[in-house]
Design an enzyme around this catalytic site. Sequence first.
Site, short mmCIF file in Angstrom:
data_model
loop_
_atom_site.label_atom_id
_atom_site.label_comp_id
_atom_site.label_asym_id
_atom_site.label_seq_id
_atom_site.Cartn_x
_atom_site.Cartn_y
_atom_site.Cartn_z
CG ASP A 48 8.08 1.89 13.26
OD1 ASP A 48 8.58 2.72 11.87
OD2 ASP A 48 7.36 1.17 13.04
CG ASP B 196 -0.35 -0.51 2.43
OD1 ASP B 196 0.79 -0.01 2.73
OD2 ASP B 196 -0.93 -1.07 3.60
CG ASP C 72 0.27 4.18 4.16
OD1 ASP C 72 -0.56 2.87 4.17
OD2 ASP C 72 2.20 2.84 4.94
#
Length: 413
Positions: free
Chosen positions: A134, A57, A59
Amino acid sequence: MTKIKLQTYNIAQHGISVEEISPSARVIITQLLDEGFEAYIVGGAVRDLLLGMHPKDFDIVTNATPEQIKHVFKKDCRIIGRRFKLAHVYHNRELFEVATYRGKAENVKHKAVKGHIISDNVYGNIEEDATRRDFSCNALYFDIENGNILDYCGGVEDIQKSKLRFIGDNDSIRIIEDPVRLIRAIRFQAKLGLQMTEEMQQAFLKEYKTISNVSLIRLFDELVKLFHCGNAVDAYRLLNQFKIFPYIFPHASDAITYNDNNMQFIQNALKSTDARIKHGKSVTPIFLFACFLWPLLELKAEHIQKKSNYEKYTIATNEIFEMCRHKITIPKIIQIGIRNIWMLQLRFDVIRGKKVFATLENPRFRAAYDFLLLRKGESKHIQKLCDWWTHIQTLSKTKQRELILPKRRQKKR
Ligand code: ATP
Ligand code: MG
């Protein structure tokens, strides 16, 4: 404080052309740019393209707030989430996650006593957003206008060195803030071959118990994503190496490691999941969770006395789900599927009479039969059953009847 130094890579340096970005994602970004906002492709998609992989996907991140995004896309946009508010934007029936730059972690007001962030709707600029992500490999921003990659945390270099590195200089804090990162890191190592840094590994072993601060349903979802990443074998090995699997499933883990047969059974299940994904076949969490908990079921059922096998399995199954409940939420629909696969294992013992047809026609037959094949190493008896159920499926209806039903009944049918 994390040191921030922007490095910009142009197409000649990174080799990703704008055409590799989903056309619909480009339309959404262009619309935001036209309204005067900043907008980039961010995270996994940039990382995967740099690794030569197909992103699952795309983002998007922007300086527009969720409300402003809603204003731009109107009915094609829905604002979701509480902990992290973000926008879902639809284009050509495809869904895109459009997030607003997050602000400094220091400004986050709602942290639980244990240190994990429970509410995080503080917005910031792109630099602050980068430090809130992260891993360095996930903090890369692709600018579709000029094809540049903006790298604030050294992610491009880390990817080139196959390194998985936490952003910031205190890995323990990054885990405590959001312990799901433990599972995400394992997924990125297993799936992408990025190696966790030594510091990260030490922090994992120190902080693995914080996984219990993750909501129990989120934990289930993340584990499913992990085991369906295409390399469940490594995922399981790493989950054990960092004590997370035994922490979430203490009893199941004891039962698995109880003997070599059980360990082999789990390895076969993981390999079969990986092979199915490789060949584009469907996978369901029901199957793998049925496998993880199977050795425990057998162990428990063995200790129940003076009951039929069916009753033993029913009692043991209820006990197992009750035990799991405190560490992870296995959704009801998944529990039902697991129960069906297990109960069908008992039905496989019945190889005469009409019940055989009922077994063959059961909607869970395929999964339960695959499960039976994985159990082949259990005993000579199971081996024979595997052969028998494989054989029966190759026969015509008439031949099946001849094999299953007594002569008299065959005529009647
Ligand atoms: P994939 O889509 O392959 O699962 P991804 O990295 O894109 O990988 P997403 O869950 O789609 O994962 O998240 C998009 C981006 O959001 C990540 O790349 C990362 O920058 C950020 N992100 C996601 N989860 C976290 C988290 N728990 N902590 C910090 N940043 C996160
Ligand atoms: Mg993603």
